[in-house]
Design a protein around this motif. Structure first.
Motif, PDB file in Angstrom:
ATOM      1  N   CYS A  90       0.857  -1.184   0.000  1.00 34.82           N
ATOM      2  CA  CYS A  90       0.000   0.000   0.000  1.00 34.82           C
ATOM      3  C   CYS A  90       0.894   1.235   0.000  1.00 34.82           C
ATOM      4  O   CYS A  90       1.820   1.328   0.805  1.00 34.82           O
ATOM      5  CB  CYS A  90      -0.903  -0.014   1.235  1.00 34.82           C
ATOM      6  SG  CYS A  90      -2.072   1.365   1.323  1.00 34.82           S
ATOM      7  N   THR A  91       0.625   2.176  -0.905  1.00 35.93           N
ATOM      8  CA  THR A  91       1.397   3.415  -0.948  1.00 35.93           C
ATOM      9  C   THR A  91       0.729   4.478  -0.087  1.00 35.93           C
ATOM     10  O   THR A  91      -0.451   4.395   0.245  1.00 35.93           O
ATOM     11  CB  THR A  91       1.524   3.947  -2.382  1.00 35.93           C
ATOM     12  OG1 THR A  91       0.228   4.318  -2.860  1.00 35.93           O
ATOM     13  CG2 THR A  91       2.124   2.890  -3.302  1.00 35.93           C
ATOM     14  N   VAL A  92       1.496   5.496   0.254  1.00 38.25           N
ATOM     15  CA  VAL A  92       1.028   6.520   1.191  1.00 38.25           C
ATOM     16  C   VAL A  92      -0.163   7.298   0.637  1.00 38.25           C
ATOM     17  O   VAL A  92      -0.949   7.871   1.404  1.00 38.25           O
ATOM     18  CB  VAL A  92       2.193   7.466   1.570  1.00 38.25           C
ATOM     19  CG1 VAL A  92       2.620   8.318   0.379  1.00 38.25           C
ATOM     20  CG2 VAL A  92       1.840   8.332   2.772  1.00 38.25           C
ATOM     21  N   GLU A  93      -0.348   7.311  -0.681  1.00 38.89           N
ATOM     22  CA  GLU A  93      -1.459   8.058  -1.268  1.00 38.89           C
ATOM     23  C   GLU A  93      -2.776   7.287  -1.253  1.00 38.89           C
ATOM     24  O   GLU A  93      -3.839   7.868  -1.498  1.00 38.89           O
ATOM     25  CB  GLU A  93      -1.142   8.434  -2.728  1.00 38.89           C
ATOM     26  CG  GLU A  93       0.004   9.402  -2.898  1.00 38.89           C
ATOM     27  CD  GLU A  93       1.358   8.717  -2.966  1.00 38.89           C
ATOM     28  OE1 GLU A  93       2.357   9.418  -3.164  1.00 38.89           O
ATOM     29  OE2 GLU A  93       1.409   7.467  -2.829  1.00 38.89           O
ATOM     30  N   LEU A 101      -0.802   7.430  10.386  1.00 40.06           N
ATOM     31  CA  LEU A 101       0.602   7.281   9.985  1.00 40.06           C
ATOM     32  C   LEU A 101       0.996   8.339   8.957  1.00 40.06           C
ATOM     33  O   LEU A 101       2.157   8.747   8.889  1.00 40.06           O
ATOM     34  CB  LEU A 101       0.836   5.872   9.432  1.00 40.06           C
ATOM     35  CG  LEU A 101       2.281   5.481   9.127  1.00 40.06           C
ATOM     36  CD1 LEU A 101       3.159   5.595  10.374  1.00 40.06           C
ATOM     37  CD2 LEU A 101       2.351   4.060   8.569  1.00 40.06           C
ATOM     38  N   LYS A 102       0.044   8.795   8.168  1.00 43.50           N
ATOM     39  CA  LYS A 102       0.336   9.837   7.180  1.00 43.50           C
ATOM     40  C   LYS A 102       0.738  11.151   7.841  1.00 43.50           C
ATOM     41  O   LYS A 102       1.370  12.001   7.212  1.00 43.50           O
ATOM     42  CB  LYS A 102      -0.892  10.088   6.300  1.00 43.50           C
ATOM     43  CG  LYS A 102      -1.251   8.956   5.370  1.00 43.50           C
ATOM     44  CD  LYS A 102      -2.449   9.337   4.502  1.00 43.50           C
ATOM     45  CE  LYS A 102      -2.850   8.192   3.592  1.00 43.50           C
ATOM     46  NZ  LYS A 102      -3.970   8.565   2.690  1.00 43.50           N
ATOM     47  N   GLU A 103       0.374  11.325   9.115  1.00 44.83           N
ATOM     48  CA  GLU A 103       0.589  12.606   9.789  1.00 44.83           C
ATOM     49  C   GLU A 103       1.997  12.783  10.335  1.00 44.83           C
ATOM     50  O   GLU A 103       2.367  13.899  10.734  1.00 44.83           O
ATOM     51  CB  GLU A 103      -0.412  12.760  10.935  1.00 44.83           C
ATOM     52  CG  GLU A 103      -1.872  12.788  10.483  1.00 44.83           C
ATOM     53  CD  GLU A 103      -2.832  12.854  11.661  1.00 44.83           C
ATOM     54  OE1 GLU A 103      -2.350  12.937  12.815  1.00 44.83           O
ATOM     55  OE2 GLU A 103      -4.046  12.804  11.427  1.00 44.83           O
ATOM     56  N   ILE A 104       2.803  11.714  10.392  1.00 42.60           N
ATOM     57  CA  ILE A 104       4.126  11.842  11.011  1.00 42.60           C
ATOM     58  C   ILE A 104       5.093  12.533  10.048  1.00 42.60           C
ATOM     59  O   ILE A 104       4.818  12.683   8.860  1.00 42.60           O
ATOM     60  CB  ILE A 104       4.688  10.471  11.468  1.00 42.60           C
ATOM     61  CG1 ILE A 104       5.044   9.573  10.274  1.00 42.60           C
ATOM     62  CG2 ILE A 104       3.689   9.776  12.397  1.00 42.60           C
ATOM     63  CD1 ILE A 104       5.780   8.317  10.679  1.00 42.60           C
ATOM     64  N   PHE A 105       6.255  12.904  10.563  1.00 43.16           N
ATOM     65  CA  PHE A 105       7.224  13.688   9.791  1.00 43.16           C
ATOM     66  C   PHE A 105       7.707  12.949   8.547  1.00 43.16           C
ATOM     67  O   PHE A 105       7.795  13.539   7.470  1.00 43.16           O
ATOM     68  CB  PHE A 105       8.411  14.064  10.695  1.00 43.16           C
ATOM     69  CG  PHE A 105       9.510  14.782   9.964  1.00 43.16           C
ATOM     70  CD1 PHE A 105       9.273  16.012   9.371  1.00 43.16           C
ATOM     71  CD2 PHE A 105      10.774  14.221   9.869  1.00 43.16           C
ATOM     72  CE1 PHE A 105      10.292  16.679   8.688  1.00 43.16           C
ATOM     73  CE2 PHE A 105      11.798  14.886   9.197  1.00 43.16           C
ATOM     74  CZ  PHE A 105      11.550  16.111   8.601  1.00 43.16           C
ATOM     75  N   GLY A 252       3.140  14.661  18.889  1.00 43.45           N
ATOM     76  CA  GLY A 252       1.962  15.153  19.576  1.00 43.45           C
ATOM     77  C   GLY A 252       1.012  14.059  20.040  1.00 43.45           C
ATOM     78  O   GLY A 252      -0.153  14.315  20.322  1.00 43.45           O
ATOM     79  N   ARG A 253       1.555  12.826  20.176  1.00 40.96           N
ATOM     80  CA  ARG A 253       0.731  11.724  20.677  1.00 40.96           C
ATOM     81  C   ARG A 253       0.967  11.558  22.178  1.00 40.96           C
ATOM     82  O   ARG A 253       1.965  12.022  22.728  1.00 40.96           O
ATOM     83  CB  ARG A 253       1.092  10.423  19.940  1.00 40.96           C
ATOM     84  CG  ARG A 253       1.163  10.545  18.414  1.00 40.96           C
ATOM     85  CD  ARG A 253      -0.199  10.664  17.767  1.00 40.96           C
ATOM     86  NE  ARG A 253      -0.090  10.981  16.339  1.00 40.96           N
ATOM     87  CZ  ARG A 253       0.087  10.092  15.381  1.00 40.96           C
ATOM     88  NH1 ARG A 253       0.182   8.810  15.687  1.00 40.96           N
ATOM     89  NH2 ARG A 253       0.156  10.465  14.122  1.00 40.96           N
TER      90      ARG A 253
END
Length: 254
Positions: A90-93, A101-105, A252-253
């Motif tokens: 699975c790709t990030v898009e 998981l998309k929110e991390i740096f 921020g978790r």
């Protein structure tokens, strides 16, 4: 839910990304520069030396060129290995990719997985020492069972000790620092199979990737990144578990 038999909505793009990331010096950040310059991983994989020089410094460029020369069919080889071993990508898009998981740096550009992805699941990480006390392992099992009873998915790293204990109740997600066809630690083969049946086993590394020490800090960012919070049951003063907690705080978790 997404079963591991799917290839993904982006066709072979994910396998080309995995091939690029297999070159020494091609980090997710560098790979993103390649994608921005060439528009796709497949075009980046086939790019000329002159075009690569515009984007890459000397060392990663030489590494990528050497890898292409040695393994010109690497994207297709990764795709074949995944198909043969029941591994999804699975790709990030894509919508199959976990939203948190998309929110991390530095979210992984690709995720390899066995089992079923639930992108919107409520997840908490439970991590701790490999050389755990009997009491610590008991606490991890009890905590994981309680969380599972409330519909929470437990995320951990399938390592010895606390991680293994936390994977023994309900639906869990195990994040590995190696390819999904590598059983590490060796004694957890049956456990990993059970996790894939009830939940999912994930990695950003393609099949065949051995567990190197440098991969585990990167693995820890995925554990914390998948989770709304991280629980450290038991840990040494300097440990991967505390690194995971620090990563969670930096994002921020809880």
């Amino acid at each position: 839910m997404v079963r591991a038999e799917r290839r993904g909505d982006m066709g072979d793009e994910g396998f080309y990304r995995a091939a690029l990331l297999s070159a020494s010096g091609i980090s997710p950040a560098v790979a993103r520069r390649l994608l921005a310059r060439f528009g796709s991983a497949s075009l980046a994989w086939r790019a000329s030396v002159d075009d690569l020089t515009e984007v890459l410094s000397d060392a990663p460029r030489k590494s990528l060129l050497a890898l292409r020369q040695k393994k010109p069919d690497l994207p297709a080889d990764i795709a074949s290995a995944c198909a043969a071993k029941g591994i999804g990508l699975c790709t990030v898009e894509e919508t199959c990719y976990p939203a948190l998981l998309k929110e991390i740096f530095q979210p992984p550009l690709v995720l390899f997985y066995r089992g079923t992805l639930v992108p919107d699941a409520v997840r908490l990480a439970v991590v701790g020492a490999r050389r755990a006390s009997t009491y610590g392992k008991h606490v991890a099992e009890e905590m994981a069972a309680t969380l599972a009873g409330h519909g929470v998915t437990v995320v951990s790293g399938a390592a010895r000790g606390i991680d293994t204990a936390s994977h023994k109740a309900g639906r869990t997600v195990a994040v590995l620092g190696c390819g999904l066809d590598i059983v590490y630690p060796p004694e957890n083969g049956r456990l990993l199979a059970e996790i894939a049946e009830k939940g999912a086993v994930l990695s950003e590394y393609p099949p065949g990737t051995r567990p190197l020490a440098s991969f585990f800090p990167a693995r820890n960012r995925i554990i914390s990144g998948l989770s709304r919070g991280t629980i450290v049951v038991e840990a040494a003063g300097r440990s991967g578990s505390l690194i995971t907690a620090e990563l969670a705080l930096s994002e921020g978790r809880d």
